[in-house]
Every structure is written in structure tokens, then in C-alpha cells.
Design a protein around this motif. Structure first.
Motif, PDB file in Angstrom:
ATOM      1  N   ALA A  34      -6.798 -15.462   4.321  1.00 10.44           N
ATOM      2  CA  ALA A  34      -6.857 -15.967   2.953  1.00 10.44           C
ATOM      3  C   ALA A  34      -7.115 -14.793   2.010  1.00 10.44           C
ATOM      4  N   ASP A  35      -6.347 -13.706   2.238  1.00 12.80           N
ATOM      5  CA  ASP A  35      -6.575 -12.491   1.466  1.00 12.80           C
ATOM      6  C   ASP A  35      -6.347 -12.707  -0.019  1.00 12.80           C
ATOM      7  N   ASN A  36      -5.421 -13.589  -0.365  1.00  8.73           N
ATOM      8  CA  ASN A  36      -5.077 -13.799  -1.771  1.00  8.73           C
ATOM      9  C   ASN A  36      -5.865 -14.949  -2.395  1.00  8.73           C
ATOM     10  N   GLU A  37      -6.789 -15.513  -1.650  1.00  6.18           N
ATOM     11  CA  GLU A  37      -7.584 -16.618  -2.184  1.00  6.18           C
ATOM     12  C   GLU A  37      -8.540 -16.099  -3.255  1.00  6.18           C
ATOM     13  N   ILE A  38      -8.566 -16.775  -4.399  1.00  5.78           N
ATOM     14  CA  ILE A  38      -9.450 -16.396  -5.501  1.00  5.78           C
ATOM     15  C   ILE A  38     -10.760 -17.158  -5.353  1.00  5.78           C
ATOM     16  N   ILE A  39     -11.852 -16.435  -5.236  1.00  4.94           N
ATOM     17  CA  ILE A  39     -13.160 -17.045  -5.027  1.00  4.94           C
ATOM     18  C   ILE A  39     -13.917 -17.195  -6.347  1.00  4.94           C
ATOM     19  N   SER A  40     -13.572 -16.395  -7.358  1.00  9.88           N
ATOM     20  CA  SER A  40     -14.276 -16.452  -8.639  1.00  9.88           C
ATOM     21  C   SER A  40     -14.287 -17.873  -9.184  1.00  9.88           C
ATOM     22  N   SER A  41     -15.420 -18.240  -9.791  1.00  7.13           N
ATOM     23  CA  SER A  41     -15.596 -19.592 -10.314  1.00  7.13           C
ATOM     24  C   SER A  41     -15.225 -19.637 -11.791  1.00  7.13           C
ATOM     25  N   LEU A  42     -14.227 -20.457 -12.122  1.00  5.46           N
ATOM     26  CA  LEU A  42     -13.847 -20.628 -13.528  1.00  5.46           C
ATOM     27  C   LEU A  42     -14.944 -21.329 -14.327  1.00  5.46           C
ATOM     28  N   PRO A  43     -15.569 -22.412 -13.819  1.00  2.11           N
ATOM     29  CA  PRO A  43     -16.667 -23.028 -14.588  1.00  2.11           C
ATOM     30  C   PRO A  43     -17.818 -22.061 -14.856  1.00  2.11           C
ATOM     31  N   LEU A  44     -18.162 -21.246 -13.858  1.00  2.00           N
ATOM     32  CA  LEU A  44     -19.233 -20.273 -14.066  1.00  2.00           C
ATOM     33  C   LEU A  44     -18.835 -19.247 -15.110  1.00  2.00           C
ATOM     34  N   GLN A  45     -17.582 -18.796 -15.071  1.00  2.00           N
ATOM     35  CA  GLN A  45     -17.132 -17.812 -16.045  1.00  2.00           C
ATOM     36  C   GLN A  45     -17.128 -18.390 -17.453  1.00  2.00           C
ATOM     37  N   MET A  46     -16.730 -19.641 -17.596  1.00  2.00           N
ATOM     38  CA  MET A  46     -16.769 -20.288 -18.911  1.00  2.00           C
ATOM     39  C   MET A  46     -18.203 -20.421 -19.410  1.00  2.00           C
ATOM     40  N   ALA A  47     -19.131 -20.782 -18.511  1.00  2.00           N
ATOM     41  CA  ALA A  47     -20.535 -20.889 -18.906  1.00  2.00           C
ATOM     42  C   ALA A  47     -21.082 -19.532 -19.349  1.00  2.00           C
ATOM     43  N   LEU A  48     -20.705 -18.469 -18.639  1.00  2.00           N
ATOM     44  CA  LEU A  48     -21.145 -17.130 -19.030  1.00  2.00           C
ATOM     45  C   LEU A  48     -20.562 -16.732 -20.380  1.00  2.00           C
ATOM     46  N   TYR A  49     -19.291 -17.085 -20.593  1.00  2.00           N
ATOM     47  CA  TYR A  49     -18.628 -16.746 -21.854  1.00  2.00           C
ATOM     48  C   TYR A  49     -19.352 -17.398 -23.035  1.00  2.00           C
ATOM     49  N   PHE A  50     -19.634 -18.686 -22.923  1.00  2.00           N
ATOM     50  CA  PHE A  50     -20.313 -19.381 -24.023  1.00  2.00           C
ATOM     51  C   PHE A  50     -21.766 -18.937 -24.138  1.00  2.00           C
ATOM     52  N   ASN A  51     -22.365 -18.561 -23.011  1.00  2.00           N
ATOM     53  CA  ASN A  51     -23.740 -18.073 -23.028  1.00  2.00           C
ATOM     54  C   ASN A  51     -23.861 -16.778 -23.834  1.00  2.00           C
ATOM     55  N   VAL A  52     -22.843 -15.918 -23.712  1.00  2.00           N
ATOM     56  CA  VAL A  52     -22.858 -14.649 -24.451  1.00  2.00           C
ATOM     57  C   VAL A  52     -22.926 -14.903 -25.951  1.00  2.00           C
ATOM     58  N   TYR A  53     -22.219 -15.907 -26.435  1.00  2.00           N
ATOM     59  CA  TYR A  53     -22.226 -16.212 -27.867  1.00  2.00           C
ATOM     60  C   TYR A  53     -23.430 -17.051 -28.269  1.00  2.00           C
ATOM     61  N   TYR A  54     -23.981 -17.812 -27.329  1.00  2.00           N
ATOM     62  CA  TYR A  54     -25.113 -18.672 -27.674  1.00  2.00           C
ATOM     63  C   TYR A  54     -26.418 -17.895 -27.725  1.00  2.00           C
ATOM     64  N   PHE A  55     -26.556 -16.880 -26.856  1.00  2.00           N
ATOM     65  CA  PHE A  55     -27.837 -16.184 -26.780  1.00  2.00           C
ATOM     66  C   PHE A  55     -28.262 -15.562 -28.108  1.00  2.00           C
ATOM     67  N   PRO A  56     -27.404 -14.881 -28.889  1.00  2.00           N
ATOM     68  CA  PRO A  56     -27.863 -14.361 -30.193  1.00  2.00           C
ATOM     69  C   PRO A  56     -28.377 -15.463 -31.111  1.00  2.00           C
TER      70      PRO A  56
END
Length: 208
Positions: A34-56
Motif C-alpha cells: 500500500a505504498d501509494n496509500e495516503i494516511i494523512s487525515s483530511l479532518p485533522l488538517q481542516m481542524a488545524l487550518y481553522f485552528n490557525v485562524y482561530y487562535f489569534p
């Protein structure tokens, strides 16, 4: 910028211990890749993205509320709140960086560091700010702390699931590499050796 190597090794060892699925069977065939399997989490990445803007926004709201109620607080809580604001700001910058690096680049030590900072430091701090009535919590503070706590809770759960998938994928690749090594350099069976080849170890035993 990356984590120091000793810290990376400790986090990797911690991840293998905590997140490895012991009930998962190793791959039965070298072709199960499963070399080409993507393990990164899209929901986690979206939460991090919004967190970056929410923290300030959270930081600004917390500072304004602290400024308003500062004269009413005891010296004990004044010191605690100022220390918490400094620590939270530093932790959040490191935490978000590790989260981005660990999730996008599928780096287990970084994501494990993100998970530990979220679970053991940032979430308890926010819960302390949310539920300690001695801090004279204002309505705006309560709202922004609740939203931040929800962000952290979701990220802790999502990072835990993602880490389990990453560690299991690494374990699978390790087993597959063992299969490859056996295919390239098979271990000779003792009974398949010729008489002369079997005589060598036997002679060695006799000499002992």
C-alpha cells in the motif's frame, strides 16, 4: 526545522508502544503493498487550518478580558493567568507546527509530539481556564474557551486515529521489507545442502 534526533527516537518508540495494533496480523504476501496509500487525515488538517485562524482571535479575547478583570483578581490568580497566557502562546505555536508537519508529511514523531502537547498540556490548561470560577470568568471568555476546547478534543481524537494508521502502515512496510530480503537472499535449508557443504559445520563441531 525538525525535532532533535534523541527526541525523535523517543517519540517514535512511544508511538510504536502506544499506537501499534497488536491484534493486526502481518501481511501474508509480499504483493499486499500500500505504498501509494495516503494516511494523512483530511479532518485533522481542516481542524488545524481553522485552528490557525482561530487562535489569534482566542488570544486577543483572552488578553482583553484579562485586562478588564485584572484589578479584581488576587495576586495568586494574576500570576497564574499571566503565566498561562505566555505558556499557551508558546505551546500553541509549537503544537500547530508539529501537527502540520506530522499530518501532511506523515511523520510519526512530529504527530506524536502534537498529540502529547494537545492532550497533556493545552487541553488541561483550557479546561482550567473554563471551569475555575476563581478566575472570574466572563461570558466572552467562556464562549472562546469552549470553542478552543472543542478544537482540541477533536484534534486529540483525530490525531490518535491517524497515528494508529501511520504506525500500522510502518509496521506493514517493515514486514514487507523482511519478505523482500528473504526473496533476494533466501536462507539455505540445511537438508538441501550437498554432502560437502554439510560436512563443514559437522567438522567444525568435531574440532570443538
Amino acid at each position: 526545522m525538525s525535532l532533535p534526533e534523541p527526541l525523535r527516537r523517543r517519540l517514535s518508540s512511544f508511538s510504536r508502544t502506544v499506537f501499534t495494533d497488536s491484534h493486526r496480523a502481518p501481511p501474508q504476501y509480499p504483493g499486499d503493498r500500500a505504498d501509494n496509500e495516503i494516511i494523512s487525515s483530511l479532518p485533522l488538517q481542516m481542524a488545524l487550518y481553522f485552528n490557525v485562524y482561530y487562535f489569534p482571535f482566542w488570544w486577543l479575547s483572552a488578553v482583553v478580558m484579562l485586562h478588564q478583570k485584572y484589578p479584581e483578581l488576587s495576586d495568586y490568580y494574576k500570576f497564574i493567568l499571566v503565566t498561562i497566557m505566555i505558556l499557551t502562546s508558546l505551546i500553541e505555536v509549537i503544537r500547530l507546527y508539529l501537527g502540520y508537519m506530522g499530518n501532511l508529511l506523515e511523520k510519526v514523531p512530529e504527530l506524536a509530539g502534537f498529540w502529547l502537547l494537545s492532550l497533556l498540556l493545552q487541553l488541561p490548561i483550557i479546561l482550567f481556564l473554563l471551569f475555575n470560577e476563581g478566575l472570574k470568568i466572563q461570558p466572552l471568555e467562556r464562549v472562546v474557551h469552549i470553542i478552543f476546547a472543542l478544537f482540541l478534543t477533536f484534534q486529540v481524537i483525530a490525531a490518535f486515529v491517524t497515528l494508529k494508521r501511520m504506525v500500522n502502515k510502518l509496521a506493514t512496510h517493515f514486514h514487507l521489507n523482511e519478505f523482500d530480503q528473504l526473496e533476494k537472499h533466501p536462507v539455505p535449508d540445511y537438508y538441501s545442502l550437498g554432502k560437502e557443504e554439510r560436512a563443514v559445520p559437522m567438522a567444525g563441531r568435531g574440532s570443538c
